[in-house]
Design a protein around this motif. Structure first.
Motif, short mmCIF file in Angstrom:
data_model
loop_
_atom_site.label_atom_id
_atom_site.label_comp_id
_atom_site.label_asym_id
_atom_site.label_seq_id
_atom_site.Cartn_x
_atom_site.Cartn_y
_atom_site.Cartn_z
N ASP A 41 0.86 -1.16 0.05
CA ASP A 41 0.07 -0.11 0.13
C ASP A 41 0.85 1.31 -0.05
OD1 ASP A 41 -2.71 -1.33 0.38
OD2 ASP A 41 -2.15 -1.92 2.04
N PHE A 42 1.88 1.04 0.50
CA PHE A 42 2.80 2.44 0.99
C PHE A 42 3.70 2.49 -0.42
CE2 PHE A 42 7.09 4.22 1.47
CZ PHE A 42 6.55 5.40 2.17
N CYS A 43 4.05 1.35 -1.13
CA CYS A 43 4.63 1.61 -2.63
C CYS A 43 3.79 2.17 -3.34
CB CYS A 43 5.11 0.33 -2.89
SG CYS A 43 6.86 -0.30 -1.68
N VAL B 24 8.07 1.34 10.36
CA VAL B 24 6.98 1.00 9.55
C VAL B 24 6.37 1.67 8.45
CG1 VAL B 24 4.79 -0.57 9.48
CG2 VAL B 24 6.55 -1.04 11.21
N ALA B 25 6.48 1.73 7.24
CA ALA B 25 5.79 2.51 6.26
C ALA B 25 4.62 1.94 5.56
CB ALA B 25 6.86 2.80 5.35
N THR B 26 3.53 2.35 5.94
CA THR B 26 2.24 1.83 5.33
C THR B 26 1.19 2.76 5.43
OG1 THR B 26 0.61 0.24 5.87
CG2 THR B 26 1.49 1.48 7.64
N GLN B 27 0.05 2.47 4.45
CA GLN B 27 -1.15 3.24 4.26
C GLN B 27 -2.22 2.58 5.05
OE1 GLN B 27 0.77 5.85 3.37
NE2 GLN B 27 -0.98 6.46 2.55
N ASN B 28 -1.92 1.23 5.37
CA ASN B 28 -2.82 0.58 5.96
C ASN B 28 -3.48 0.75 7.30
OD1 ASN B 28 -4.65 -1.77 7.10
ND2 ASN B 28 -3.36 -3.43 5.75
N PRO B 29 -4.73 1.30 7.17
CA PRO B 29 -5.24 1.62 8.69
C PRO B 29 -5.17 0.76 9.72
CG PRO B 29 -6.86 2.46 6.85
CD PRO B 29 -5.75 1.42 6.15
N LYS B 30 -5.31 -0.47 9.34
CA LYS B 30 -5.40 -1.44 10.47
C LYS B 30 -4.06 -1.88 10.92
CE LYS B 30 -6.69 -6.29 10.91
NZ LYS B 30 -7.02 -7.63 10.31
N LEU B 31 -3.06 -1.74 10.09
CA LEU B 31 -1.60 -1.92 10.69
C LEU B 31 -1.08 -0.71 11.40
CD1 LEU B 31 0.87 -3.66 10.48
CD2 LEU B 31 1.34 -2.79 8.28
N LYS B 32 -1.60 0.30 10.99
CA LYS B 32 -1.20 1.63 11.49
C LYS B 32 -1.72 1.45 13.05
CE LYS B 32 -1.02 5.19 7.90
NZ LYS B 32 -1.68 6.60 7.33
N ASP B 33 -3.37 1.11 13.03
CA ASP B 33 -3.76 1.22 14.52
C ASP B 33 -2.96 0.09 15.44
OD1 ASP B 33 -5.75 2.18 16.31
OD2 ASP B 33 -6.46 -0.19 16.12
N ARG B 34 -2.48 -1.13 14.81
CA ARG B 34 -1.73 -2.18 15.34
C ARG B 34 -0.37 -1.72 15.83
NH1 ARG B 34 -2.47 -6.52 18.69
NH2 ARG B 34 -0.62 -7.41 18.67
N MET B 35 0.14 -0.84 15.17
CA MET B 35 1.74 -0.44 15.59
C MET B 35 1.60 0.64 16.49
SD MET B 35 3.66 -2.62 13.67
CE MET B 35 2.81 -3.68 14.12
N ARG B 36 0.65 1.47 16.47
CA ARG B 36 0.35 2.61 17.54
C ARG B 36 0.52 2.03 18.89
NH1 ARG B 36 -3.66 4.77 13.69
NH2 ARG B 36 -2.73 6.41 12.28
N LYS B 37 -0.20 0.81 19.04
CA LYS B 37 -0.07 -0.02 20.34
C LYS B 37 0.99 -0.47 21.00
CE LYS B 37 -5.17 -0.63 19.28
NZ LYS B 37 -6.01 -1.68 18.77
N ILE B 38 2.16 -0.38 20.11
CA ILE B 38 3.50 -1.24 20.53
C ILE B 38 4.23 0.20 20.76
CG2 ILE B 38 5.32 -2.77 19.76
CD1 ILE B 38 3.26 -3.93 17.73
N PRO B 39 4.87 0.09 21.92
CA PRO B 39 5.71 1.27 22.31
C PRO B 39 6.92 1.21 21.40
CG PRO B 39 5.04 0.23 24.36
CD PRO B 39 4.40 -0.64 23.12
N GLY B 40 7.32 2.28 20.80
CA GLY B 40 8.87 2.56 20.00
C GLY B 40 8.77 1.92 18.58
N VAL B 41 7.67 2.33 17.93
CA VAL B 41 7.60 2.00 16.60
C VAL B 41 7.32 3.11 15.66
CG1 VAL B 41 6.38 0.61 14.62
CG2 VAL B 41 6.47 -0.34 16.94
N PRO B 42 8.03 3.74 15.10
CA PRO B 42 8.14 4.99 14.16
C PRO B 42 7.03 4.49 12.93
CG PRO B 42 10.17 4.61 14.73
CD PRO B 42 9.74 3.46 14.90
N LEU B 43 6.04 5.46 12.45
CA LEU B 43 5.27 5.08 11.74
C LEU B 43 5.29 6.13 10.57
CD1 LEU B 43 1.47 4.26 13.05
CD2 LEU B 43 2.90 2.96 11.28
N ILE B 44 5.55 6.02 9.36
CA ILE B 44 5.81 6.43 8.03
C ILE B 44 4.68 6.38 7.23
CG2 ILE B 44 7.37 7.08 6.31
CD1 ILE B 44 9.71 6.02 8.14
#
Length: 218
Positions: free
Chosen positions: A33-35, A118-138
């Motif tokens: 999705d990001f690509c 983590v570089a993504t446009q996927n809303p579900k994956l973004k939401d999941r990564m936000r719940k883990i401390p120390g994961v930069p989201l691009i």
């Protein structure tokens, strides 16, 4: 990128460096999705990501991610060709490939010990990564014309604070429990039961021998 955005990104990257041990070259784990979004916006991510992260980067994918992109058909053909140019990273799914979401989730784990961004446009994956401390989201800024780095989550900030406390003195039981809870996955709900003191059993007293005596007749 505006000077204000650049300063904000630099501050965020510095926080991840100090709080979680991130170091360049930063490992950027990308999905299809990001690509695809980057191609649609004509963003040359290999040049733009080092600018965004204010340092060298390594763009990585897995076999699962590549297979997932390929399986999505003609619309993702260009994204697949782009993703194939990046470094391939081993993942734990040797026998059966899984979705990009599941693969990235498993690689990051509960604590992101390998320091992935983590570089993504996927809303579900973004939401999941936000719940883990120390994961930069691009992500690709759809409204704008470039890449964006999300601000650090409150969960990550709280973990940073606890890590700083731990450097100074050992954590007490309550603070250590809070730290474990921040790293706990959503699938693992904590079942904390209060231990209630058992009521003391009343001892059955024997019959008073004096009470058994017959009253003397007058």
């Amino acid at each position: 990128m505006s000077p204000k955005s650049h300063r904000s990104n630099k501050k965020t990257v510095h926080a991840y460096t100090v709080g979680f041990g991130f170091r360049p070259p930063y490992q950027i784990l990308l999905d299809g999705d990001f690509c695809k979004a980057a191609l649609e916006k004509q963003i040359y991510i290999k040049d733009e990501l080092p600018v965004l992260m204010t340092g060298l980067t390594r763009l990585v994918v897995t076999d699962c991610i590549l297979q997932d992109i390929k399986a999505r058909g003609h619309d993702f053909t260009s994204a697949y060709i782009l993703a194939k140019r990046f470094e391939s990273r081993r993942c734990p799914h040797k026998e059966t490939a899984v979705s990009s979401y599941q693969c990235i989730r498993d690689l990051v784990g509960k604590e992101n010990n390998q320091h992935f961004c983590v570089a993504t446009q996927n809303p579900k994956l973004k939401d999941r990564m936000r719940k883990i401390p120390g994961v930069p989201l691009i992500y690709v800024n759809v409204k704008g014309n470039g890449l964006a780095l999300e601000a650090m989550t409150e969960r990550s900030k709280e973990m940073m604070r606890l890590n700083e406390i731990e450097k100074i003195k050992p954590l007490d039981k309550e603070t250590a429990r809070l730290k474990r809870a921040l790293y706990a996955s959503e699938d693992e709900k904590e079942h904390v039961e209060e231990v209630k003191p058992k009521p003391k059993k009343r001892k059955v007293k024997g019959v008073n021998p004096l009470a058994m005596k017959k009253k003397k007749k007058k």
